[in-house]
Structures are given as structure tokens and as C-alpha cells.
Enzyme design. Sequence first.
Site, PDB file in Angstrom:
ATOM      1  N   ASN A 156      42.233  42.880  44.289  1.00 38.57           N
ATOM      2  CA  ASN A 156      42.735  42.400  42.993  1.00 38.57           C
ATOM      3  C   ASN A 156      44.249  42.509  42.968  1.00 38.57           C
ATOM      4  O   ASN A 156      44.806  43.542  43.387  1.00 38.57           O
ATOM      5  CB  ASN A 156      42.163  43.238  41.844  1.00 38.57           C
ATOM      6  N   ILE A 157      44.922  41.496  42.432  1.00 36.87           N
ATOM      7  CA  ILE A 157      46.386  41.535  42.424  1.00 36.87           C
ATOM      8  C   ILE A 157      46.918  42.634  41.500  1.00 36.87           C
ATOM      9  O   ILE A 157      48.038  43.101  41.656  1.00 36.87           O
ATOM     10  CB  ILE A 157      46.988  40.160  42.058  1.00 36.87           C
ATOM     11  N   LYS A 194      44.761  47.910  33.955  1.00 38.59           N
ATOM     12  CA  LYS A 194      43.864  47.221  33.014  1.00 38.59           C
ATOM     13  C   LYS A 194      44.356  47.360  31.576  1.00 38.59           C
ATOM     14  O   LYS A 194      44.052  46.545  30.729  1.00 38.59           O
ATOM     15  CB  LYS A 194      42.441  47.785  33.110  1.00 38.59           C
ATOM     16  N   HIS A 219      34.772  36.898  41.193  1.00 37.41           N
ATOM     17  CA  HIS A 219      35.383  36.845  42.525  1.00 37.41           C
ATOM     18  C   HIS A 219      34.376  36.694  43.657  1.00 37.41           C
ATOM     19  O   HIS A 219      34.750  36.464  44.798  1.00 37.41           O
ATOM     20  CB  HIS A 219      36.324  38.023  42.768  1.00 37.41           C
ATOM     21  N   LEU A 249      43.264  38.292  44.540  1.00 36.95           N
ATOM     22  CA  LEU A 249      42.511  37.639  43.466  1.00 36.95           C
ATOM     23  C   LEU A 249      43.432  37.503  42.263  1.00 36.95           C
ATOM     24  O   LEU A 249      43.846  38.498  41.663  1.00 36.95           O
ATOM     25  CB  LEU A 249      41.271  38.462  43.122  1.00 36.95           C
ATOM     26  N   ASN A 250      43.781  36.264  41.935  1.00 36.27           N
ATOM     27  CA  ASN A 250      44.827  35.995  40.957  1.00 36.27           C
ATOM     28  C   ASN A 250      44.312  35.082  39.837  1.00 36.27           C
ATOM     29  O   ASN A 250      45.030  34.252  39.324  1.00 36.27           O
ATOM     30  CB  ASN A 250      46.028  35.337  41.682  1.00 36.27           C
TER      31      ASN A 250
END
Length: 507
Positions: free
Chosen positions: A252-253, A395, A224, A116-117
Site C-alpha cells: 500500500n502506498i 489511516k 487490491h 497500490l494507489n
Amino acid sequence: MSQIELQKLRAQQRLTSVSESSEEWISSTKKEAYGAMEHELSKLLETSPPSKAEFWKKELDGFKHLFMRFLRTKTAVDWKKIDLLSEGIVTPYNELNHAADSEIQNLLNKLVVVKLNGGLGTSMGCKGPKSVISVRNDLTFLDLTMQQIQYLNRTYNVNVPLVLMNSFNTDDDTLKLLKKYANVRVEVHSFCQSRYPRINKESLMPVSKDLQNGDLDAWYPPGHGNFYEAFNNSGLLDKFINAGKKYIFLSNIDNLGATVDLNILNYIHTDPKHPEFVMEVTDKTRADVKGGTLVLYEGRLMLLEIAQVPKDYVDEFKSVNKFRIFNTNNIWADLNAIKRVVEKKELEMEVIVNPKHLDRGIDVIQLETAAGAAIKNFKGACGINVPRSRFLPVKKTSDLLLLMSNLYDIDNGILSLSSLRSFPTTPLIKLGSSFDKVNEFMKRFQGIPDLLELDHLTVSGDVWFGKDVVLKGTVIIIANHGDRIDIPPGTLLENKIVSGNLRILDH
């Protein structure tokens, strides 16, 4: 019937009548809202250039379906209908069988890795896709992902393709970046997830009035959970099924722990229950109390997010004792099952309402869905309780500090906790607002400190670190407003509190 009983009956009838009329009113206002939205979207579609009319029709139809679900469903669950998981729904990772050496090549040739980018690095002060932030030795998230998959392809002589799901915010930049990987042994594909209109919080109408005015602020990528439909619409789902691929691994990337795991892949392929969907979960700590968890709701497996919890039960939801696991967003799924649920319109992911305030002064809402929420729509869906090492998201810059330090070793793009660390937990790091942006964070460290024996670090205020600093135990460094603290090169701080003003000046 007595006079008292008659009065009770009439009172009950009045209540029922009020309840029914209020429900009718709600129902009619929802119909009006949907009708008004349909009208606005039709007007919006008329502004599309002819060459993009089909694209925009598909996008706006997808949004219309999401808007209808938003109007139909309650945002909060009925807490009384929630049950804890029964035995067997979540399997401990250490109970999985190892993949046989003779089977590894066959298993990997059935796999597609999806990252997911769609996210930007704005929260960390970076422009462009988050995947281009340098994590270690000038290697970005995308570099490390490429290294991991190339290593698999070379080691086992297989073809595991990489698919990037971009958003309209990251698509152009990502396509330019991919050119530098022309000689890497990874077959790379990318597609763009949907672009949906932000809606005014008051009127529930789209902010955008024209599809050609380039007003990016009026649009958003819808989370997503949009993956399944967007993947199918891209044509890649059919392409991989026709090529003999069977499974996807989605993550997630920015989660550097989300690497291809042969034991999980073997489990999906060989388990007699034939799970079509497997979610990796891991044990909650105090830092993860807001993370979504798996529950049984009305007898079905469901991903419960904090946004769906009634206010009176939020503390209970955050309880580490009651809800002990949370979703890592590492997901394994069967490609043919994805095709089935999309084509039969069986996906019923809960709608997440995400409020935003635009710079132009408008309060808007974004309607989103989460990929993990699709778990209830797949047959034999289950969870695997994986080690914490499979959840290493970046994050904040405090996460980046951990990964850039000697706490982690790196080999073929895979990060693992250093064998030199005496215990398997990572330190708790809290950096003040001066460190929020990556550029400012990098300036404040002449070299990344040695964190091998650190338990807890808190830094607040105008603090700067020299080279070869070693931090052990619990270290708290606080520069008061107007003061500055320079930690000299070569300093060892062990169980220390540093406060006040400490300047080191060149002479």
C-alpha cells in the site's frame, strides 16, 4: 425393524428431503440471479460507445466471474476446518541470510516495485489521491516512494521500476502529478485497476443502466485482489518478464514502512523451496485484532479475514494468544507465477462483500477481493514475520501526528524510529473528532509536539497546541463541550490530565 426405529427412519428421510429441497431451491435461485445478472450486463454493454466496447466487455466479464463466485461460495468459513500454522510456514525475519554485496545489483535488477494507489484521502478530509497528502516536510507519500527508489537506483546503479496501480478515482490526478518527476531517476509506469458495477442489495442487479452517463457513484474499484488480472491486462506483466524482471514487491502506498528489503529479496531468490509468493506478517498487538491472519484451511495456506469468521468465533479470531500474527499487505511474488495463475484461471480469492449506502438512498454491495488471499494459489507460498517497523500505515490523523513528529528520522525517503527514543515501541495516540480532517488537524498545531518520551496521548474536544510543546508519559487533554483548551507555547506536560477551559488571548 421396530415401530420406533421405523418412525426415526421416516423422520430422517423427511429431514433429508427438506434439506435436499431447500438446497435445490437455493441452487435454482442462484441460477436465476446469475441469469438475470448476465441479461442486465448484456443490456449495459449495448450502451457502450463503439470505441470502448472491447474495454467494457473485458470489465463486465471480469465482474460476471466475480459475481458467480459470490453466488457459489459461503461468506463464512467452517471454523472446525481451521488449523494453526505448522512449523516452517512462517520464517522469523532475523533468520534470513544477508544479501551478499556482490549479488545486490543482480537482485535489484530483477525487481519491480508496485504501489497500490487506488485510494482517495476522503476519510481524512482530502480531495484527490491519498498519495498526495503531505507526510513530512511537505513531502507526500508519492515523493517519499520516489526518493526511496531513486536512492536504490543511484546507490547500486540499477533500474528498479515503480508501478502505480490506480483506480478510476485516482488515475487522472496521478498522471498529472507524475509530470513533476520527469528528472527523477525512476522509471515510472501506471495502470488502472478494474471498474465494476455496484449492485443493489435487494435486487442484486447493477445500479448503473448506462455506460455513458458519467454516474461514478454506480461504480467501484474491486479491491487490491484485482491486481493480478489488471496487471496482466495492462500489458506490463509481459513487458517486465520480457525485460528479464523476475519479482514484484507489492504494498500500500500509505504504508511508509514498506521499503525494498534486500534480505527478503535474497530469500525469495535463493531459498531452495523457491517460494512463488511471500507475505510479510508481523506480531499482533491489541490495536491489530481485526487484521487478517494466516491459517491452514483444509490443509492449504489461507489468509483469513475477520469478515469470513462466523459470528460465534469472532472473539477467538481477535485473540492475540491464538492468532499471533497479521498480514501487513507487503507481498513479494514471482512474475512468471502470476502469469501462470492468471492465464490458467487458478486464482480463487475469497469474495469480500462490502455494504455501502449511496447518497441517493440506495443500499448497495461491492464485491471485492484482497491481494493476500491469492497466497493459496501459489507454489511454496509462505510468510516472513517482519519487525513492526515495516508496517507504518497512515489511516488516521493520529498516525500522521506520529510520523510528522521527532519520533521518526527520515533519510532518502525512508522513515526510521529515532535513536533518541529509549524504547522501540510507538506511543498510543487517540485524537478526537475535531482532528479527523487533515486541514483542521494542521490548524490546531502551531508546531508538532516533541513526542520522544510519550507513552499515551488522548485529546478530546476543542484543543489547540502552541509551538515547542513537549509531551511525556501519559497525557490526557479533555475540553468539555463549549470549552476550549489552548496549550501554551513551550509547555511541558508529563503524566498530566488537563481538563476544563484554558484560553490564551492575544493582546
